[in-house]
Write a protein that holds these residues in place. Structure first.
Motif, short mmCIF file in Angstrom:
data_model
loop_
_atom_site.label_atom_id
_atom_site.label_comp_id
_atom_site.label_asym_id
_atom_site.label_seq_id
_atom_site.Cartn_x
_atom_site.Cartn_y
_atom_site.Cartn_z
N ALA A 536 0.87 -1.18 0.00
CA ALA A 536 0.00 0.00 0.00
C ALA A 536 0.90 1.22 0.00
CB ALA A 536 -0.91 0.00 1.22
N GLU A 537 0.63 2.13 -0.89
CA GLU A 537 1.49 3.33 -0.99
C GLU A 537 0.62 4.56 -1.00
OE1 GLU A 537 3.58 1.19 -4.42
OE2 GLU A 537 4.99 2.79 -3.89
N PRO A 538 0.58 5.31 0.11
CA PRO A 538 -0.18 6.57 0.10
C PRO A 538 0.69 7.70 -0.44
CG PRO A 538 0.51 5.96 2.33
CD PRO A 538 1.09 4.96 1.42
N THR A 539 0.09 8.57 -1.19
CA THR A 539 0.81 9.72 -1.76
C THR A 539 -0.05 10.96 -1.56
OG1 THR A 539 1.66 8.24 -3.46
CG2 THR A 539 1.98 10.61 -3.81
N MET A 540 0.51 12.02 -1.02
CA MET A 540 -0.26 13.25 -0.88
C MET A 540 -0.21 13.98 -2.21
SD MET A 540 -0.18 16.16 2.09
CE MET A 540 1.43 16.81 1.77
N MET A 541 -1.39 14.15 -2.78
CA MET A 541 -1.46 14.73 -4.13
C MET A 541 -1.65 16.24 -4.08
SD MET A 541 -0.99 11.98 -5.74
CE MET A 541 -1.19 12.51 -7.42
N TRP A 565 -5.17 12.91 -0.63
CA TRP A 565 -4.31 11.72 -0.66
C TRP A 565 -4.83 10.73 -1.69
CZ3 TRP A 565 0.03 10.94 2.39
CH2 TRP A 565 0.24 11.85 3.43
N GLN A 566 -3.87 9.98 -2.24
CA GLN A 566 -4.22 8.83 -3.07
C GLN A 566 -3.47 7.63 -2.50
OE1 GLN A 566 -5.06 8.75 -7.37
NE2 GLN A 566 -3.12 7.66 -7.50
N ILE A 567 -4.20 6.54 -2.35
CA ILE A 567 -3.55 5.33 -1.83
C ILE A 567 -3.67 4.24 -2.89
CG2 ILE A 567 -3.54 3.60 -0.01
CD1 ILE A 567 -4.61 5.68 1.88
N GLU A 568 -2.53 3.71 -3.25
CA GLU A 568 -2.50 2.65 -4.27
C GLU A 568 -2.14 1.34 -3.62
OE1 GLU A 568 -0.96 3.30 -8.54
OE2 GLU A 568 0.67 2.28 -7.46
N ILE A 569 -2.96 0.32 -3.90
CA ILE A 569 -2.70 -1.00 -3.31
C ILE A 569 -2.35 -1.96 -4.43
CG2 ILE A 569 -3.64 -2.85 -1.86
CD1 ILE A 569 -5.69 0.12 -1.79
N LEU A 612 -9.29 -6.82 -2.79
CA LEU A 612 -8.59 -6.82 -4.07
C LEU A 612 -8.60 -8.23 -4.62
CD1 LEU A 612 -7.22 -4.16 -2.81
CD2 LEU A 612 -5.39 -4.72 -4.41
N HIS A 613 -8.95 -8.30 -5.88
CA HIS A 613 -8.89 -9.61 -6.53
C HIS A 613 -7.46 -9.92 -6.91
CE1 HIS A 613 -13.23 -9.60 -6.66
NE2 HIS A 613 -13.18 -8.37 -7.13
N ALA A 614 -7.25 -11.16 -7.22
CA ALA A 614 -5.93 -11.54 -7.73
C ALA A 614 -5.83 -11.09 -9.17
CB ALA A 614 -5.77 -13.05 -7.66
N PRO A 615 -4.65 -10.81 -9.63
CA PRO A 615 -4.52 -10.41 -11.04
C PRO A 615 -4.86 -11.59 -11.92
CG PRO A 615 -2.36 -10.68 -10.05
CD PRO A 615 -3.35 -10.84 -8.95
N ALA A 616 -5.60 -11.33 -13.04
CA ALA A 616 -5.86 -12.38 -14.02
C ALA A 616 -4.54 -12.67 -14.71
CB ALA A 616 -6.90 -11.90 -15.02
N PRO A 634 -10.63 -8.90 -12.38
CA PRO A 634 -9.54 -8.90 -11.40
C PRO A 634 -8.53 -7.80 -11.71
CG PRO A 634 -9.34 -10.77 -12.89
CD PRO A 634 -10.61 -10.09 -13.25
N ARG A 635 -8.00 -7.25 -10.66
CA ARG A 635 -7.01 -6.20 -10.81
C ARG A 635 -5.83 -6.52 -9.91
NH1 ARG A 635 -9.54 -5.10 -14.49
NH2 ARG A 635 -10.67 -3.19 -15.03
N SER A 636 -4.60 -6.21 -10.36
CA SER A 636 -3.47 -6.34 -9.47
C SER A 636 -3.24 -5.04 -8.72
CB SER A 636 -2.22 -6.74 -10.27
OG SER A 636 -1.87 -5.69 -11.15
N LYS A 637 -3.77 -3.97 -9.20
CA LYS A 637 -3.60 -2.69 -8.51
C LYS A 637 -4.95 -2.01 -8.38
CE LYS A 637 1.08 -1.42 -9.67
NZ LYS A 637 2.02 -0.36 -9.93
N GLN A 638 -5.10 -1.34 -7.25
CA GLN A 638 -6.29 -0.53 -7.06
C GLN A 638 -5.90 0.72 -6.33
OE1 GLN A 638 -9.16 -3.85 -5.88
NE2 GLN A 638 -10.50 -2.09 -6.07
N ALA A 639 -6.60 1.79 -6.58
CA ALA A 639 -6.28 3.04 -5.92
C ALA A 639 -7.58 3.74 -5.52
CB ALA A 639 -5.45 3.94 -6.82
N PHE A 640 -7.52 4.48 -4.45
CA PHE A 640 -8.65 5.33 -4.07
C PHE A 640 -8.08 6.60 -3.46
CE2 PHE A 640 -8.65 5.14 0.55
CZ PHE A 640 -7.89 4.01 0.80
N GLY A 641 -8.93 7.59 -3.38
CA GLY A 641 -8.47 8.87 -2.85
C GLY A 641 -9.39 9.38 -1.77
N TYR A 642 -8.82 10.27 -0.95
CA TYR A 642 -9.66 10.94 0.07
C TYR A 642 -9.07 12.30 0.33
CZ TYR A 642 -6.16 9.83 3.68
OH TYR A 642 -5.01 9.73 4.42
#
Lengths: 664, 420
Positions: A536-541, A565-569, A612-616, A634-642
């Motif tokens: 998990a990588e949070p980044t202040m945007m 912030w954006q957090i990418e998993i 998070l699903h497993a990557p196809a 399925p996704r290997s990466k997902q991101a959300f912001g707050y």
């Protein structure tokens, strides 16, 4: 002769109480067994410290009793002095002969006579001076009680005083038992020894030699209750003792094992109303020994129970869990390992294990090593001569000569033992079926439970305040029936988790951790450490300030801080995961808007959860674009912001007011 | 010739002995102690009272009292004639008329360089006078220990109290009456460096109350946030791998209902056991108790329960009603605080948990310690222990098949007039 000799056999051999055949057998064994010889020497040293020696010089009983009477004004001085002079001259003649021991004895006798004359002299002259109270330990202030000083004198190895003590002891026994009776009913004020009214028969003085006491027979049964939260074991022994009607002394001794003497307890199991345990005595200058004074109205064999605390036995729990390939279920085995470093072998002991946290004021090992059982009001000089590390084989319970290769007896029944569990107060009691034999320095492992198909949830957590920028893997389940557990609490210990690597059943080590005590129905979360494949990588945007408020001096007294912030998993595992992300703020005055639902964890933290699903396989090497929950792909990466707004200074008030208005 | 020489040698030896003995004229055999009393009612000092019969002649008599190797408080030594005491002035005439004799202690002197004193005693006739000598002796004392065995349901205990006599005074007591501040006297002999333990008090079926206590000032609020243990072989995790135990105590009341209540119970170490229902016992724990006067409670902390879990969090902590001075500096404010505590009982039996909450006072130590506060809303009843301490008694039912029994405490309160 099997194994090593017992203490009883050694004592009987030393005091020539065995038959010729037995004596011969024991002697042969001693020739070939260094440990038994060493044990015999140790016993000899003990008895020599306890036992009374006979001296060479004999003062007649009549003379001594006259001296005693004279000191109390009963016999005329002149008669006594003549007798003493004659005695001294006889001793001087002995001195002249060529015999070293006789000379030493003669000198001692002369000194003795001199002292007696001195007493006689002072009694005549001392009519104007009253006798002196002398509390010096070195001086026999009570001529009738030199035996009271016996152990002290013997320890100093003074042949002359030993002699005196020996005679006086015999004399004391002849004068009568009045001196040994603790009851004061018969003593009139101002009475002398000859005028004492015979009192009720009181308890006898504790005999110096253990051989005169009730002999402690072998243990019939022994039970060990071992605690895991402290170095503490409650030992319960049952023995059949042969009592005589009246007073009995029972001596309990131990060596090379740590027993807390303050915990010693003796209880009759039958005829308790006819047997009175009067007191427990810890004699002066003797260690690892206690003597019970028992008043019995019955004679014969009576079963007794002796309990005490000991140190050196321990147990711990540990677990092994194996995850299924899809990591949805787990097979779990729980073990207990019992260790014995007590210095004593325990044979055929019913073994019980206690789960729980016990409150102790003192360490049992420290109580066992104390010089005096209940301490001493004086500062103690450590007794350097007392060697705790002596490697003398324990007494009748020594099994080393008879044990099998593995250090314990082979179990007669070839099946695994069950462990019975029950709750008592705040503890859980695990009773191992049957009995166990655990030799000193050995350990034993037993299966305490196993459970299959435990439904588990893998959860990943990210919390910068607690773990930095690592994502931590957790496996959670509950100790309940739904998870095929829930029979008893799970004791704290260590757990190692494996996973099935393939269909052939090979395992892969996932991680290990400590596990706390898990009550029934409580959820368990096992922390398996950092997860390499989930990040998990949070980044202040964005960062802004707004809504400045100024005070009457045009100083800033309030403002808002707005952070985006954006957090990418990233999940590079082959399985879907659930992740929980906790974000903290340095103030309790905050508001938050986010792309996904969140929970206010507490005043200064918000928490997000997502799956998070497993990557196809086909997309594993591509970068996923954006976060698309619920899309089904399925996704290997997902991101959300707050976006979080924190309020400073007087803006905090404004926030509170607006919240109150919202409520209205 | 040899025989004559031997006799001369023996006589010379005897003379040497008597010459040496003259230097310490006071070394004479004493009369036996007729009776000795050891009084242990003061834990700081032990009083010894012994009676001896002194042969007094008419006139002034000197009695020499010395000691070595024992710790006697010299100022505490007293001698009192018992047989013919010197009566007080108002009784003198009557005593004289009745023909009563008189023995008077005239003075006490301390010889130089010795642990000794000399009494000058006047006697109006020849007497075999019984005197009582009393003094405070150190290093002989008593300890009290307790052993309690609880029944399996933990409703009562069989209580035993033991007296442990320790004698390190340097003096052997062959036979003495031992007195405490309660109970009957008993006869006992005890040698130097000897320790004796004897049963002193026995009370069966003494009712007990089992108490669990969560004190929010002493225990962590959120087990999940406990730091990781320090030891290297411990888990890498933090609070998820550690329990917060709730202290458990047994409470015994020293009153007649408990079959006690006759006298105060002395403080000492108490060890508690429980009947396990299999003709055996387990050890529950030990604690030290202080003096328990009649009517008061003895609480014995035996260990921690990990089957009751409390998770407490502060959900709101805001300043309201802020007052400023004319420089806009905050000088007073109120707070708006909400605390929730989730209590789970994983035991298979009900329990009553005592929760102690503290409302903190002023933050600045220079100002008065206590604070003003009022409760806006609380979902459970409480008792005020003092101005800033609340006590809740929360009844927890046993767990069910669905899971633990859960109760939630929610306190919404305001602290008033807080100074920054």
């Amino acid at each position: 002769m099997k194994g090593h000799l017992t203490d009883k056999e050694l004592i009987e051999y030393k005091f020539k109480l065995t038959s010729d055949t037995q004596r011969k057998g024991i002697a042969e064994h001693l020739e070939g067994c260094a440990k038994c010889r060493e044990r015999l020497e140790q016993l000899k040293r003990k008895f020599s410290a306890l036992d009374l020696l006979r001296g060479d010089v004999k003062a007649s009983e009549d003379l001594i009793s006259q001296v005693i009477e004279q000191t109390q004004g009963g016999v005329s001085n002149s008669t006594l002095q003549k007798r003493l002079l004659r005695f001294a001259l006889r001793q001087a003649q002995d001195f002249a002969r060529n015999d070293t021991w006789r000379r030493i004895g003669a000198i001692a006798a002369v000194l003795l006579v001199g002292l007696m004359l001195l007493f006689a002299h002072l009694t005549e002259e001392g009519k104007m001076y009253e006798p002196v109270k002398e509390l010096d330990k070195a001086i026999v202030k009570k001529p009738l009680d030199p035996f009271d000083r016996a152990q002290d004198r013997l320890a100093r190895d003074r042949p002359a005083e030993r002699m005196l003590v020996a005679r006086a002891k015999e004399e004391k026994a002849e004068i009568g038992d009045e001196f040994e009776q603790p009851s004061g009913h018969g003593v009139r004020r101002g009475a002398t020894a000859s005028q004492r009214v015979p009192a009720e028969p009181g308890p006898p003085f504790a005999p110096a030699s253990a051989i005169e006491l009730v002999t402690l027979p072998r243990r019939d049964k022994v039970q060990l209750t071992i605690y895991n939260s402290a170095d503490l074991t409650l030992v319960r022994e049952r023995r059949n003792l042969t009592l005589k009607k009246g007073w009995n002394w029972l001596q309990f001794m131990w060596a090379n094992t740590l027993i807390d003497p303050t915990s010693l307890s003796l209880e009759p199991l039958k005829k308790a109303d006819k047997i009175d345990i009067q007191q427990l005595v810890f004699p002066a200058r003797l260690r690892e020994l206690g003597r019970w004074l028992i008043r019995s109205e019955v004679s014969g064999q009576v079963p007794f129970e002796i309990t005490y605390f000991t140190s050196g036995l321990s147990w711990r729990a540990f677990y092994m869990g194996t995850l299924s390939q899809d990591e949805k279920t787990m097979y779990m085995q729980g073990y207990v390992r019992v260790g014995n470093n007590s210095g004593e072998d325990y044979e055929n002991a019913q073994t019980r294990l206690i789960v729980g946290k016990v409150h102790l004021l003192d360490e049992i090992a420290e109580l066992a090593k104390r010089q005096y059982p209940y301490g001493c009001p004086l500062p103690i000089v450590h007794d350097k001569k007392y060697d705790y590390s002596a490697s003398i084989v324990a007494d009748e319970l020594s099994l080393k000569g008879r044990l099998g290769v593995n250090g314990f007896f082979e179990d007669k029944e070839l099946r695994r033992k069950e462990i019975k569990k029950e709750g008592l107060s705040e503890y859980f009691l695990y009773t191992i079926e049957g009995t166990e034999t655990i030799a000193d320095k050995w350990g034993k492992r037993l299966l305490s439970f196993k459970a299959e198909d435990i439904n588990v949830t893998s959860l990943y957590k990210y919390d910068e305040e607690r773990w930095g920028n690592q994502t931590i893997r957790f496996v959670s389940f509950a100790n309940d029936e739904e998870h095929n557990l829930g029979e008893t609490p799970i004791p704290n210990g260590t757990v190692k988790i494996y996973s099935q690597a393939d269909e052939q059943g090979y395992l892969s080590y996932v991680g290990g951790t400590g596990i706390k005590y898990i009550p029934v129905n409580e959820e368990v979360e096992l922390n398996l450490g950092p997860a390499r494949l989930v990040k998990a990588e949070p980044t202040m945007m964005d960062f802004k300030t707004d809504n400045y408020v100024f005070d009457s001096n045009s100083e800033i007294c309030g403002w808002d801080e707005i952070r985006s912030w954006q957090i990418e998993i990233t999940n590079t595992r082959t399985l879907p995961i659930e992740i929980e992300i906790t974000r903290g703020f340095d103030t309790a005055y905050w508001t938050l808007q986010a792309d996904i639902p969140f929970e206010k964890h507490d005043a200064t933290h918000a928490r997000f959860k997502l799956n998070l699903h497993a990557p196809a396989p086909a997309l594993a090497s591509q970068e996923a674009a954006g976060a698309s929950l619920g899309s089904g792909e399925p996704r290997s990466k997902q991101a959300f912001g707050y976006t979080v707004t924190t309020y400073r200074g007087v803006r905090e008030e404004a926030l509170m007011k607006s919240k109150e208005q919202e409520k209205k | 010739m040899n025989g004559k020489r031997d006799k001369i040698l023996a006589i010379l030896l005897l003379l040497v002995c008597s010459a040496i003995s003259q230097a310490r004229i006071k070394l004479v055999a004493l009369p036996e102690r007729a009776a000795t009393v050891i009084r242990l009612d003061n834990p700081r000092a032990t009083l010894i009272e012994e009676e001896r019969v002194l042969t007094l002649q008419e006139g002034v008599n000197k009695v020499d009292f010395s000691w070595k190797g024992v710790s006697i408080d010299a100022d505490s030594i007293r001698l009192r004639p018992i047989g013919h005491p010197d009566p007080p002035p108002q009784l003198s005439a009557k005593a004289e008329a009745g023909g009563a004799g008189k023995v008077t202690l005239l003075s006490v002197s301390y010889p130089p360089g010795e642990a000794a004193l000399v009494w000058d005693i006047s006697s109006d006739s020849d007497y075999a006078e019984t005197v009582r000598i009393s003094y405070l002796l150190s290093n002989i004392d008593r300890l009290i220990t307790y052993k309690a065995i609880a029944d399996k349901p933990e409703t009562y205990v069989d209580l035993k109290s033991f007296l442990v006599l320790r004698n390190f005074s340097g003096e052997d007591f062959d036979r003495a009456r031992v007195l405490l501040d309660y109970g009957e006297a008993f006869e006992q002999g005890i040698d130097h460096e000897e320790t004796k333990r004897m049963l002193f008090l026995k009370a069966d079926k003494v009712p007990i109350t089992k108490v669990w206590t969560f004190d929010a000032a002493k225990l962590p609020w959120d087990p999940e946030k406990l730091p990781a243990p320090a030891s290297p072989d411990a888990s890498r995790g933090g609070g998820e791998n550690r329990n917060v135990g709730i202290p458990v105590s047994y409470r015994i009341v020293n009153n007649a209902n408990s079959k006690l209540g006759e006298f105060a119970l002395w403080g000492g170490k108490a060890r508690l056991f429980q009947d396990d229902g299999h003709d055996s016992t387990i050890f529950l724990g030990e604690d030290v108790t202080g003096l328990v006067p009649v009517g008061e409670k003895m609480e014995l902390y035996i260990g921690d329960s990990r089957d009751i879990v409390v998770t407490q969090r502060k959900m709101t902590d805001a300043q309201i009603n802020i007052r400023r001075n004319n420089k806009d500096k905050i000088i007073l404010y109120d707070t708006d605080e909400v605390i929730t505590a989730r209590i789970e009982n994983f035991k298979d039996s009900p329990a009553i948990l005592t929760v102690i909450q503290h409302i903190p006072g002023q933050p600045a130590a220079t100002v008065r310690q206590h604070g003003e506060w009022d409760m806006e809303k609380c979902n459970m009843k409480y008792k005020k222990k003092d101005a800033n301490t609340l006590e809740f008694e929360i009844e927890l039912p046993a767990r069910t098949e669905e899971g633990p029994a859960v109760k939630e405490l929610k306190m919404h309160y305001h602290r008033r007039n807080v100074r920054p």
